[in-house]
Design a protein around this motif. Structure first.
Motif, PDB file in Angstrom:
ATOM      1  N   SER A  22       6.200  -9.433  -9.707  1.00 28.35           N
ATOM      2  CA  SER A  22       4.977 -10.190  -9.427  1.00 28.35           C
ATOM      3  C   SER A  22       4.173  -9.624  -8.267  1.00 28.35           C
ATOM      4  CB  SER A  22       5.332 -11.657  -9.131  1.00 28.35           C
ATOM      5  OG  SER A  22       6.227 -11.727  -8.022  1.00 28.35           O
ATOM      6  N   ASP A  23       4.718  -8.641  -7.561  1.00 26.97           N
ATOM      7  CA  ASP A  23       4.016  -8.011  -6.438  1.00 26.97           C
ATOM      8  C   ASP A  23       2.983  -7.012  -6.955  1.00 26.97           C
ATOM      9  OD1 ASP A  23       5.564  -9.455  -4.673  1.00 26.97           O
ATOM     10  OD2 ASP A  23       7.064  -7.866  -4.458  1.00 26.97           O
ATOM     11  N   TRP A  24       2.167  -6.520  -6.033  1.00 25.17           N
ATOM     12  CA  TRP A  24       1.106  -5.570  -6.368  1.00 25.17           C
ATOM     13  C   TRP A  24       1.237  -4.304  -5.540  1.00 25.17           C
ATOM     14  CZ3 TRP A  24      -2.631  -6.642 -10.133  1.00 25.17           C
ATOM     15  CH2 TRP A  24      -2.613  -7.950 -10.635  1.00 25.17           C
ATOM     16  N   VAL A  25       0.831  -3.192  -6.121  1.00 24.58           N
ATOM     17  CA  VAL A  25       0.848  -1.897  -5.436  1.00 24.58           C
ATOM     18  C   VAL A  25      -0.571  -1.348  -5.394  1.00 24.58           C
ATOM     19  CG1 VAL A  25       1.772   0.449  -5.414  1.00 24.58           C
ATOM     20  CG2 VAL A  25       3.194  -1.438  -6.245  1.00 24.58           C
ATOM     21  N   VAL A  26      -0.983  -0.867  -4.227  1.00 25.97           N
ATOM     22  CA  VAL A  26      -2.275  -0.192  -4.077  1.00 25.97           C
ATOM     23  C   VAL A  26      -1.993   1.262  -3.726  1.00 25.97           C
ATOM     24  CG1 VAL A  26      -4.469  -0.098  -2.844  1.00 25.97           C
ATOM     25  CG2 VAL A  26      -3.396  -2.313  -3.300  1.00 25.97           C
ATOM     26  N   HIS A  27      -2.362   2.173  -4.603  1.00 24.80           N
ATOM     27  CA  HIS A  27      -2.086   3.597  -4.392  1.00 24.80           C
ATOM     28  C   HIS A  27      -3.228   4.246  -3.610  1.00 24.80           C
ATOM     29  CE1 HIS A  27       1.440   3.678  -7.003  1.00 24.80           C
ATOM     30  NE2 HIS A  27       0.769   2.884  -7.832  1.00 24.80           N
ATOM     31  N   LEU A  28      -2.843   4.960  -2.551  1.00 26.87           N
ATOM     32  CA  LEU A  28      -3.806   5.645  -1.691  1.00 26.87           C
ATOM     33  C   LEU A  28      -3.402   7.098  -1.524  1.00 26.87           C
ATOM     34  CD1 LEU A  28      -3.964   3.032   1.241  1.00 26.87           C
ATOM     35  CD2 LEU A  28      -5.397   3.081  -0.812  1.00 26.87           C
TER      36      LEU A  28
ATOM     37  N   PHE B 169       0.863  -1.177   0.000  1.00 22.22           N
ATOM     38  CA  PHE B 169       0.000   0.000   0.000  1.00 22.22           C
ATOM     39  C   PHE B 169       0.907   1.237   0.000  1.00 22.22           C
ATOM     40  CE2 PHE B 169      -2.582  -3.328   1.858  1.00 22.22           C
ATOM     41  CZ  PHE B 169      -3.819  -3.132   1.260  1.00 22.22           C
ATOM     42  N   ARG B 170       0.812   2.027  -1.040  1.00 23.77           N
ATOM     43  CA  ARG B 170       1.721   3.173  -1.219  1.00 23.77           C
ATOM     44  C   ARG B 170       0.954   4.479  -1.076  1.00 23.77           C
ATOM     45  NH1 ARG B 170       5.704   2.173  -5.909  1.00 23.77           N
ATOM     46  NH2 ARG B 170       6.725   0.989  -4.246  1.00 23.77           N
ATOM     47  N   VAL B 171       1.347   5.283  -0.105  1.00 21.46           N
ATOM     48  CA  VAL B 171       0.709   6.564   0.174  1.00 21.46           C
ATOM     49  C   VAL B 171       1.683   7.683  -0.175  1.00 21.46           C
ATOM     50  CG1 VAL B 171      -0.356   8.021   1.948  1.00 21.46           C
ATOM     51  CG2 VAL B 171      -0.601   5.519   2.069  1.00 21.46           C
ATOM     52  N   VAL B 172       1.260   8.586  -1.048  1.00 24.67           N
ATOM     53  CA  VAL B 172       2.099   9.726  -1.427  1.00 24.67           C
ATOM     54  C   VAL B 172       1.589  10.978  -0.734  1.00 24.67           C
ATOM     55  CG1 VAL B 172       2.895  11.188  -3.321  1.00 24.67           C
ATOM     56  CG2 VAL B 172       2.700   8.717  -3.653  1.00 24.67           C
ATOM     57  N   THR B 173       2.496  11.713  -0.092  1.00 18.81           N
ATOM     58  CA  THR B 173       2.117  12.916   0.645  1.00 18.81           C
ATOM     59  C   THR B 173       3.214  13.969   0.530  1.00 18.81           C
ATOM     60  OG1 THR B 173       1.636  13.777   2.883  1.00 18.81           O
ATOM     61  CG2 THR B 173       3.066  11.862   2.745  1.00 18.81           C
ATOM     62  N   ARG B 174       2.816  15.221   0.661  1.00 20.63           N
ATOM     63  CA  ARG B 174       3.813  16.290   0.744  1.00 20.63           C
ATOM     64  C   ARG B 174       4.441  16.329   2.137  1.00 20.63           C
ATOM     65  NH1 ARG B 174       3.067  20.783  -2.822  1.00 20.63           N
ATOM     66  NH2 ARG B 174       2.993  19.913  -4.938  1.00 20.63           N
TER      67      ARG B 174
ATOM     68  N   VAL C  69      -6.086   2.726  -6.587  1.00 18.44           N
ATOM     69  CA  VAL C  69      -5.521   2.173  -7.818  1.00 18.44           C
ATOM     70  C   VAL C  69      -4.734   0.924  -7.441  1.00 18.44           C
ATOM     71  CG1 VAL C  69      -3.838   2.526  -9.658  1.00 18.44           C
ATOM     72  CG2 VAL C  69      -5.382   4.375  -9.013  1.00 18.44           C
ATOM     73  N   VAL C  70      -5.089  -0.206  -8.035  1.00 19.75           N
ATOM     74  CA  VAL C  70      -4.384  -1.467  -7.797  1.00 19.75           C
ATOM     75  C   VAL C  70      -3.622  -1.817  -9.069  1.00 19.75           C
ATOM     76  CG1 VAL C  70      -4.607  -3.879  -7.105  1.00 19.75           C
ATOM     77  CG2 VAL C  70      -6.291  -2.201  -6.307  1.00 19.75           C
TER      78      VAL C  70
ATOM     79  N   HIS D 294      -5.974  -9.339 -14.722  1.00 19.63           N
ATOM     80  CA  HIS D 294      -5.855  -7.948 -15.163  1.00 19.63           C
ATOM     81  C   HIS D 294      -4.720  -7.274 -14.401  1.00 19.63           C
ATOM     82  CE1 HIS D 294      -9.782  -8.514 -17.117  1.00 19.63           C
ATOM     83  NE2 HIS D 294     -10.107  -9.162 -16.010  1.00 19.63           N
ATOM     84  N   GLN D 295      -4.044  -6.359 -15.072  1.00 19.62           N
ATOM     85  CA  GLN D 295      -2.876  -5.722 -14.453  1.00 19.62           C
ATOM     86  C   GLN D 295      -3.235  -4.494 -13.608  1.00 19.62           C
ATOM     87  OE1 GLN D 295      -2.794  -6.342 -18.090  1.00 19.62           O
ATOM     88  NE2 GLN D 295      -2.183  -8.382 -17.373  1.00 19.62           N
ATOM     89  N   PHE D 296      -4.397  -3.900 -13.883  1.00 20.62           N
ATOM     90  CA  PHE D 296      -4.779  -2.688 -13.166  1.00 20.62           C
ATOM     91  C   PHE D 296      -6.252  -2.759 -12.771  1.00 20.62           C
ATOM     92  CE2 PHE D 296      -1.365  -1.449 -16.087  1.00 20.62           C
ATOM     93  CZ  PHE D 296      -0.449  -0.920 -15.195  1.00 20.62           C
ATOM     94  N   GLY D 297      -6.574  -2.141 -11.645  1.00 25.60           N
ATOM     95  CA  GLY D 297      -7.961  -2.126 -11.190  1.00 25.60           C
ATOM     96  C   GLY D 297      -8.255  -0.927 -10.319  1.00 25.60           C
ATOM     97  N   GLN D 298      -9.544  -0.681 -10.144  1.00 23.66           N
ATOM     98  CA  GLN D 298      -9.981   0.432  -9.300  1.00 23.66           C
ATOM     99  C   GLN D 298     -11.401   0.169  -8.821  1.00 23.66           C
ATOM    100  OE1 GLN D 298     -10.403   4.786 -10.757  1.00 23.66           O
ATOM    101  NE2 GLN D 298      -8.577   4.759  -9.473  1.00 23.66           N
ATOM    102  N   GLY D 299     -11.742   0.760  -7.663  1.00 18.96           N
ATOM    103  CA  GLY D 299     -13.073   0.597  -7.096  1.00 18.96           C
ATOM    104  C   GLY D 299     -13.677   1.911  -6.655  1.00 18.96           C
ATOM    105  N   VAL D 300     -14.706   1.821  -5.838  1.00 19.39           N
ATOM    106  CA  VAL D 300     -15.506   2.983  -5.431  1.00 19.39           C
ATOM    107  C   VAL D 300     -14.889   3.683  -4.230  1.00 19.39           C
ATOM    108  CG1 VAL D 300     -17.757   3.692  -4.524  1.00 19.39           C
ATOM    109  CG2 VAL D 300     -17.625   1.939  -6.300  1.00 19.39           C
TER     110      VAL D 300
END
Length: 454
Positions: A178-184, A93-98, A260-261, A207-213
């Motif tokens: 082979s790992d996965w990243v979830v962008h938050l 789970f990757r969180v980007v912040t200033r 974003v997955v 599927h290589q990319f996904g997104q939800g609600v």
């Protein structure tokens, strides 16, 4: 229970559209008018017809909304895991912040880690990518990555894209292809449903990319105007987003930058290094490049929680950044034209919002001749957009106020009232884009308390 709710929702949706079209036609003028070409000349008449047909730009989106809200059950239900979490692929789970809101980031890490563990997740970690050091306390499964001020990408990517690209550098990255990243985003909260949806998505691996609600009416509501306005975005996810990802497996109209997955190997291949023009709406730019490269997308079950902007200024600046960034995507030469056309219809709808708003005010005085098919289409577009505001309220507040129908009804009325204000603010965002500074990345306020370290 969920099936019955869906049936009632579909009945309400189609009934509202039919009633709205019927009364729109009945109340429209049927008097024979002088031809626009006789009244305003050839050039003037052509301009008026083009102006009148501008709302049709939004028709493709609305058809996607209709399909999504009809053929997929939008009501929340518990998502069951399809495999043993212990055997699932590794997820970061990757969180980007200033780094401007350290307390918010720290609190949300703890909450999100607890949610992952409660959902049975085992192979995961959190990476916090920041421009300013947060001095996070030592925690297992948490890594803080500080982007050096001197770091530059090969193409000159800026802002969030620059930080995300830094994570892909060989000396920084610790992930396998082979790992996965979830962008938050820094304010995003996971739910058990979204974690289970992510686990099912990565376990499936098709599927290589996904997104939800994402929903926005959670916890304390700071700005009711922005929150009620953002209920439309919830319906947008359940309609257009779900249709494009579940049926076409492509982000035809773009997507969001959170929830974003992505398969790490695919993300590394596409990269976030697409220059300054790809750094304002880096999420959609990335998605269109990935679509062009032939990667596959899908919808991820479950919902994540965020908050709407706290002030009207933040709401305005947010919309202005979206408009600028999406226009840069639409005009990007790196993306072939067929991959930009669907998004262009959506973005130019936004750009021409002030002109369409003027139709409501000026059309009665221009003696426009009645064009029944066009009036029916515009009535359909208006009906489905109004319904989406109301439906977004029902989805967003259902859990909190499902036993208080009166209050839920009041919020539905409130969302309808905010439509005009939203159109006004988004029209103002157009002028701010046209006459304001370009290629800036406005950071909206994320906390109601002063910025302090804890």
């Amino acid at each position: 229970n969920y099936e019955m709710k869906h049936i009632l929702h579909c009945f309400a949706l189609y009934s509202f559209i039919a009633i709205f079209i019927y009364f729109s036609i009945q109340t429209s003028s049927s008097e024979v008018e002088i031809s626009l070409f006789e009244r305003y000349g050839t050039f003037g008449a052509i301009l008026l017809y083009v102006w009148r047909f501008l709302p049709v730009l939004i028709l493709p989106q609305c058809l996607f909304h209709l399909v999504g809200l009809t053929f997929f059950n939008p009501f929340k239900k518990k998502i069951s895991l399809k495999a043993v979490p212990l055997l699932s692929p590794f997820v970061c789970f990757r969180v980007v912040t200033r780094g401007l809101y350290p307390r918010l980031v720290k609190e949300n890490i703890i909450l999100n880690m607890e949610t992952c563990k409660n959902a049975g997740m085992a192979n995961f970690m959190f990476e916090i990518v920041t421009d300013n050091r947060l001095n996070l306390p030592a925690m297992q499964l948490v890594r803080e990555i500080v982007v050096p001020p001197s770091y530059e990408t090969k193409s000159g990517a800026l802002f969030k894209a620059r930080a995300l690209q830094y994570c892909l550098e060989e000396e920084v990255n610790r992930l396998q292809d082979s790992d996965w990243v979830v962008h938050l985003d820094e304010e995003t909260l996971l739910t058990t449903n979204s974690v289970c949806g992510i686990l099912n998505f990565v376990e499936d691996g098709k599927h290589q990319f996904g997104q939800g609600v994402i929903t926005y009416a959670n916890g304390e509501i700071v700005n009711w105007f922005a929150t009620l306005s953002d209920t439309y975005r919830v319906s947008d996810d359940l309609g257009k987003l779900r249709t494009q990802l579940s049926i076409f497996h492509k982000p035809l109209f773009g997507w969001k930058g959170s929830f974003v997955v992505s398969k790490y190997g695919a993300e590394r291949t596409i990269s976030w290094d697409h220059g300054p023009d790809g750094s304002i709406a880096e999420d959609t730019f990335f998605a269109l490049i990935a679509q062009q490269a032939g990667y596959s997308f899908n919808y991820v079950e479950g919902e994540m929680l965020e908050k709407s902007p706290f002030t009207i200024i933040d709401f305005l600046q947010q919309r202005k950044r979206w408009l600028e960034g999406l226009l840069l995507c639409v005009h990007a030469r790196e993306i072939r034209l067929p991959h930009r056309i669907p998004l262009a219809s959506a973005v130019y709808t936004f750009l021409f919002a002030p002109l369409m708003f003027l139709q409501v005010l000026l059309l009665p005085y221009l003696h426009f001749p009645r064009v029944l098919p066009l009036e029916m289409i515009i009535a359909f577009l208006a009906a489905i957009n109004i319904y989406m505001h109301v439906f977004g309220v029902c989805v967003s507040f259902n859990k909190k106020y499902r036993k208080n129908f009166l209050l839920l009804f009041v919020y539905c009325i409130g969302s309808c009232i905010t439509i005009l204000f939203t159109v006004f603010i988004e029209s103002a965002a157009v002028f701010l884009y046209l006459f304001g500074p370009k290629k800036t990345f406005y950071i909206v306020q994320k906390e109601t308390t002063p910025l302090i370290d804890v």
